[in-house]
Design a protein around this motif. Structure first.
Motif, PDB file in Angstrom:
ATOM      1  N   TYR A   1     -13.952  40.140  -6.264  1.00  0.00           N
ATOM      2  CA  TYR A   1     -14.191  39.987  -3.978  1.00  0.00           C
ATOM      3  C   TYR A   1     -13.192  40.302  -3.578  1.00  0.00           C
ATOM      4  CZ  TYR A   1     -18.410  37.023  -3.830  1.00  0.00           C
ATOM      5  OH  TYR A   1     -19.432  36.602  -4.227  1.00  0.00           O
ATOM      6  N   HIS A   2     -12.793  41.226  -2.152  1.00  0.00           N
ATOM      7  CA  HIS A   2     -11.538  41.430  -1.869  1.00  0.00           C
ATOM      8  C   HIS A   2     -11.178  41.830  -0.190  1.00  0.00           C
ATOM      9  CE1 HIS A   2      -7.874  44.624  -0.550  1.00  0.00           C
ATOM     10  NE2 HIS A   2      -7.455  43.737  -1.128  1.00  0.00           N
ATOM     11  N   HIS A   3     -10.951  40.098   0.304  1.00  0.00           N
ATOM     12  CA  HIS A   3     -10.954  40.287   1.991  1.00  0.00           C
ATOM     13  C   HIS A   3      -9.398  40.824   2.398  1.00  0.00           C
ATOM     14  CE1 HIS A   3     -14.115  37.011   0.811  1.00  0.00           C
ATOM     15  NE2 HIS A   3     -13.511  37.139  -0.054  1.00  0.00           N
ATOM     16  N   SER A   4      -9.924  41.450   3.127  1.00  0.00           N
ATOM     17  CA  SER A   4      -8.306  42.452   4.093  1.00  0.00           C
ATOM     18  C   SER A   4      -8.387  41.963   5.246  1.00  0.00           C
ATOM     19  CB  SER A   4      -8.537  43.509   3.339  1.00  0.00           C
ATOM     20  OG  SER A   4      -6.735  44.776   3.746  1.00  0.00           O
ATOM     21  N   TYR A   5      -7.601  41.827   5.136  1.00  0.00           N
ATOM     22  CA  TYR A   5      -6.906  41.910   7.395  1.00  0.00           C
ATOM     23  C   TYR A   5      -5.748  42.124   7.767  1.00  0.00           C
ATOM     24  CZ  TYR A   5      -9.624  37.739   5.755  1.00  0.00           C
ATOM     25  OH  TYR A   5     -10.641  37.229   5.289  1.00  0.00           O
ATOM     26  N   GLU A   6      -5.812  42.171   9.093  1.00  0.00           N
ATOM     27  CA  GLU A   6      -4.125  43.532   9.577  1.00  0.00           C
ATOM     28  C   GLU A   6      -3.104  43.011   8.827  1.00  0.00           C
ATOM     29  OE1 GLU A   6      -3.164  43.813  14.058  1.00  0.00           O
ATOM     30  OE2 GLU A   6      -4.656  43.503  14.247  1.00  0.00           O
ATOM     31  N   ASP A   7      -2.981  41.748   8.620  1.00  0.00           N
ATOM     32  CA  ASP A   7      -1.054  41.470   8.174  1.00  0.00           C
ATOM     33  C   ASP A   7      -1.304  40.517   6.802  1.00  0.00           C
ATOM     34  OD1 ASP A   7      -2.530  39.301   8.713  1.00  0.00           O
ATOM     35  OD2 ASP A   7      -1.880  38.467   9.647  1.00  0.00           O
ATOM     36  N   THR A   8      -2.955  40.510   6.113  1.00  0.00           N
ATOM     37  CA  THR A   8      -2.584  39.954   4.396  1.00  0.00           C
ATOM     38  C   THR A   8      -3.838  40.276   3.803  1.00  0.00           C
ATOM     39  OG1 THR A   8      -1.999  38.186   3.302  1.00  0.00           O
ATOM     40  CG2 THR A   8      -3.392  38.120   5.334  1.00  0.00           C
ATOM     41  N   GLY A   9      -4.183  39.821   2.394  1.00  0.00           N
ATOM     42  CA  GLY A   9      -5.389  40.758   2.012  1.00  0.00           C
ATOM     43  C   GLY A   9      -5.291  39.614   0.703  1.00  0.00           C
ATOM     44  N   LEU A  10      -6.634  39.352   0.523  1.00  0.00           N
ATOM     45  CA  LEU A  10      -6.946  38.629  -0.796  1.00  0.00           C
ATOM     46  C   LEU A  10      -7.993  39.080  -2.024  1.00  0.00           C
ATOM     47  CD1 LEU A  10      -6.210  35.883  -1.968  1.00  0.00           C
ATOM     48  CD2 LEU A  10      -7.869  35.202  -0.951  1.00  0.00           C
ATOM     49  N   LEU A  11      -7.600  38.714  -3.454  1.00  0.00           N
ATOM     50  CA  LEU A  11      -8.050  39.704  -4.311  1.00  0.00           C
ATOM     51  C   LEU A  11      -8.850  38.242  -5.065  1.00  0.00           C
ATOM     52  CD1 LEU A  11     -10.055  42.011  -5.842  1.00  0.00           C
ATOM     53  CD2 LEU A  11      -7.675  42.379  -7.397  1.00  0.00           C
ATOM     54  N   CYS A  12      -9.692  37.997  -5.192  1.00  0.00           N
ATOM     55  CA  CYS A  12     -10.491  37.061  -6.160  1.00  0.00           C
ATOM     56  C   CYS A  12     -11.675  37.447  -7.034  1.00  0.00           C
ATOM     57  CB  CYS A  12     -10.881  35.515  -4.625  1.00  0.00           C
ATOM     58  SG  CYS A  12     -10.188  36.097  -3.759  1.00  0.00           S
ATOM     59  N   ILE A  13     -11.797  36.319  -7.864  1.00  0.00           N
ATOM     60  CA  ILE A  13     -12.453  36.335  -8.870  1.00  0.00           C
ATOM     61  C   ILE A  13     -13.622  34.865  -8.717  1.00  0.00           C
ATOM     62  CG2 ILE A  13     -13.419  36.520 -11.367  1.00  0.00           C
ATOM     63  CD1 ILE A  13     -10.900  38.315 -11.728  1.00  0.00           C
ATOM     64  N   HIS A  14     -15.185  34.843  -8.370  1.00  0.00           N
ATOM     65  CA  HIS A  14     -15.463  33.549  -8.428  1.00  0.00           C
ATOM     66  C   HIS A  14     -16.180  33.860  -9.255  1.00  0.00           C
ATOM     67  CE1 HIS A  14     -19.320  31.657  -6.540  1.00  0.00           C
ATOM     68  NE2 HIS A  14     -18.966  30.472  -7.451  1.00  0.00           N
ATOM     69  N   ALA A  15     -16.153  32.748 -10.497  1.00  0.00           N
ATOM     70  CA  ALA A  15     -16.909  32.015 -11.366  1.00  0.00           C
ATOM     71  C   ALA A  15     -17.541  31.133 -11.793  1.00  0.00           C
ATOM     72  CB  ALA A  15     -15.859  32.653 -12.669  1.00  0.00           C
ATOM     73  N   SER A  16     -18.504  31.218 -13.045  1.00  0.00           N
ATOM     74  CA  SER A  16     -20.027  30.127 -12.482  1.00  0.00           C
ATOM     75  C   SER A  16     -20.112  29.641 -13.919  1.00  0.00           C
ATOM     76  CB  SER A  16     -21.192  30.073 -11.807  1.00  0.00           C
ATOM     77  OG  SER A  16     -20.603  30.337 -10.351  1.00  0.00           O
ATOM     78  N   ALA A  17     -20.278  28.435 -14.575  1.00  0.00           N
ATOM     79  CA  ALA A  17     -20.448  28.066 -15.903  1.00  0.00           C
ATOM     80  C   ALA A  17     -20.574  26.321 -15.599  1.00  0.00           C
ATOM     81  CB  ALA A  17     -19.675  28.219 -16.641  1.00  0.00           C
TER      82      ALA A  17
END
Length: 532
Positions: free
Chosen positions: A387-403
């Motif tokens: 997932y990539h969340h991006s805003y006007e002054d920052t951003g966040l690249l994440c990986i979601h995993a389940s097991a």
């Protein structure tokens, strides 16, 4: 002549049926001794006409005129009070019009958390002109219209889709909903009940992605801006009343923080409606000068948020979902205003992934890294999605995993290794596929009128202008493997943000996760135990 007789002597109907084909455009059927002739069209009439040439005797096709490239450009007008009016031409009978406000959960530092959530639920209720939500819906129904309100971390959006002939009514309604809401005690109490039910439902859902998204933001931006809670906490539902809402609205619902956006209407007509209903209008909370506008810039902190929870009975039924532990690991990327936003978008598409039942589905693909390297090799993992969340002054690249809870440590190591591999070699075919898929998704999504409306509104709200699809596609095409490696190398120098939900008995420590993301191979430190 070619003749075929079915070879079933036991079926008198089939035995009496013969197909005969000749070079001419005729087909003769013999059924039960009766001959039937049927003519078919063929290419014999125009043997020398190319497929690229018009057929003789056929009227010339008339296509819709583009009337110049400016027909496809987004037009923006700024009114005297600072309100921006943006429009995009699109052929069709219906239009989508709405008001976007630079206001969201990130602006609630000085208020009880959850005001944006309240405003989302209170939208399109009674106003100065309309006595109830039912009256609003009946008014829209006359123009075939529907309405919706969505609140995010940085924006609140009121939108209506209706027949373009009812534009005047729609803008009048939107202005009334945004600036003249009654916010009666009865409506606020109903909203409290709706929010409590939604929070209860959120904690019971088998899909924990919304909850994990909240947790990863809280971990990445601890107690500031986009790290503030998007959903109203249960303890705050009784604290938010009309007085609190008016105090917040007086600061953030000002014309300079608003955009009236429309798709499928003429720009001049939208501007006239804006002047008529949004210029010089006094809001229900008064015209007092805003004093407490939060202009804080997001401060990335990194960290971990853990929630121990029994996930064994989240899904009941004949085929329940097994008990899973969910982990989300993220690193700071960049804002959507920076040039590196495009390489990050390509990287996110290249990672892709999905659930165990949807990894090959549209928009993710069986050739993405998280599918090939994770889901395809480790059958025990139920999910691996980027997932990539991006805003006007920052951003966040994440990986979601389940097991399964017993394999949490191994799952975390697989994800940290994928983060490290992002900075490695990228094949030319892999990069081109990711860029093509990103452009394809962009163009496919922008076929939808409501999506165009949101794109126009958000871009104009943030930058006062809009990049058109062909400009974005050109920027995507320019991305090189060296750009991906550069942004990933910069990203890996940041502290990680970690969100963990479920049985966390085997979850590695935050320090070990941080150490793995700082290593060359992404491996967690080895643990040596005398007793297992």
């Amino acid at each position: 002549m070619i003749s075929k007789v079915p070879s079933n002597p036991y079926d008198p109907v089939l035995s009496s049926l013969t197909w005969q084909f000749s070079p001419n455009t005729r087909c003769v059927f013999y059924r039960c001794g009766l001959a039937v002739t049927r003519s078919y069209s063929g290419g014999g009439s125009y043997p020398n006409v190319s497929l690229t040439c018009p057929l003789p005797g056929v009227p010339k096709a008339v296509f819709a005129a583009t009337e110049g490239r400016e027909r496809f450009e987004t037009r923006v007008t700024v009114l005297e009070n600072g309100l921006r009016v943006a429009s995009q031409n699109k052929f069709g009978q219906f239009c989508t019009v709405g008001i976007l406000v630079n206001s969201g959960s990130r602006h609630e530092a000085k208020y009880p958390s959850g005001i944006a959530h309240f405003l989302e639920k209170l939208a399109f209720s009674s106003t100065a002109q309309f006595s109830s939500k039912d009256e609003i819906l009946l008014t829209l129904e006359k123009h075939g219209g529907i309405c919706d309100c969505q609140a995010s971390r940085d924006t609140i959006m009121y939108a209506v889709s209706a027949d373009a002939k009812g534009l005047d009514t729609v803008v009048n309604l939107l202005a009334d909903v945004a600036l003249q809401p009654r916010l009666s005690d009865e409506e606020i109490e109903m909203t409290r009940m709706a929010i409590r039910f939604e929070l209860e439902d959120l904690n019971m859902r088998p899909d924990p992605e919304p909850l994990l998204t909240e947790m990863i933001h809280a971990a990445a931006y601890r107690e500031n801006t986009v790290g503030l809670k998007r959903f109203c906490p249960v303890e705050n539902t009784d604290k938010i009343d009309q007085k609190v809402l008016h105090s917040y609205l007086s600061n953030y619902y000002t014309p300079d923080r608003m955009v009236l956006a429309g798709v499928g209407i003429e720009h001049e007509q939208l501007v006239e409606c804006a002047k008529k209903y949004l210029l010089g209008v006094e809001p229900v909370w008064g015209n007092a000068q805003s004093k407490e506008v939060d202009r804080s810039v997001a401060q990335y902190t990194g960290g971990i948020v853990k929630v121990e929870k029994d996930m064994s009975d989240v899904s009941l039924g004949p085929t329940p979902i097994p008990e899973l532990t969910h982990i989300m690991i993220g690193l700071e990327s960049c804002s959507f205003l920076e040039e590196d936003f495009i390489p990050f978008a390509v990287l996110n598409m290249m990672m892709g992934g999905g659930g165990s039942f949807s990894a090959g589905g549209p928009g993710k693909g069986m050739f993405t890294r998280l599918y090939l390297n994770v889901l395809n090799r480790h059958h025990w993992m139920y999910n691996a999605t980027s997932y990539h969340h991006s805003y006007e002054d920052t951003g966040l690249l994440c990986i979601h995993a389940s097991a399964d809870p017993k394999q949490v440590r191994e799952m975390v190591e697989i994800i940290t290794r994928e983060f490290i591999l992002m900075a490695g070699a990228i094949g030319e075919v892999e990069l081109e596929r990711a860029k093509t898929q990103l452009k394809s998704m962009l163009m496919m999504n922008l076929e939808s009128r409501p999506v165009i409306f949101e794109d126009v509104g958000r871009q104009v709200l943030a930058t006062n202008t809009r990049k058109l699809p062909h400009e974005l596609c050109a920027l995507i095409s320019k991305v090189k493997s060296s750009d991906i490696k550069r942004v990933v190398t910069k990203m890996l120098h940041k502290k990680p943000a970690v969100a963990a939900l479920g049985d966390l008995s085997d979850l590695p420590t935050y320090e070990h996760i941080q150490e793995a993301l700082s290593s060359k191979d992404g491996r967690l430190p080895r643990l040596y135990r005398l007793f297992r």
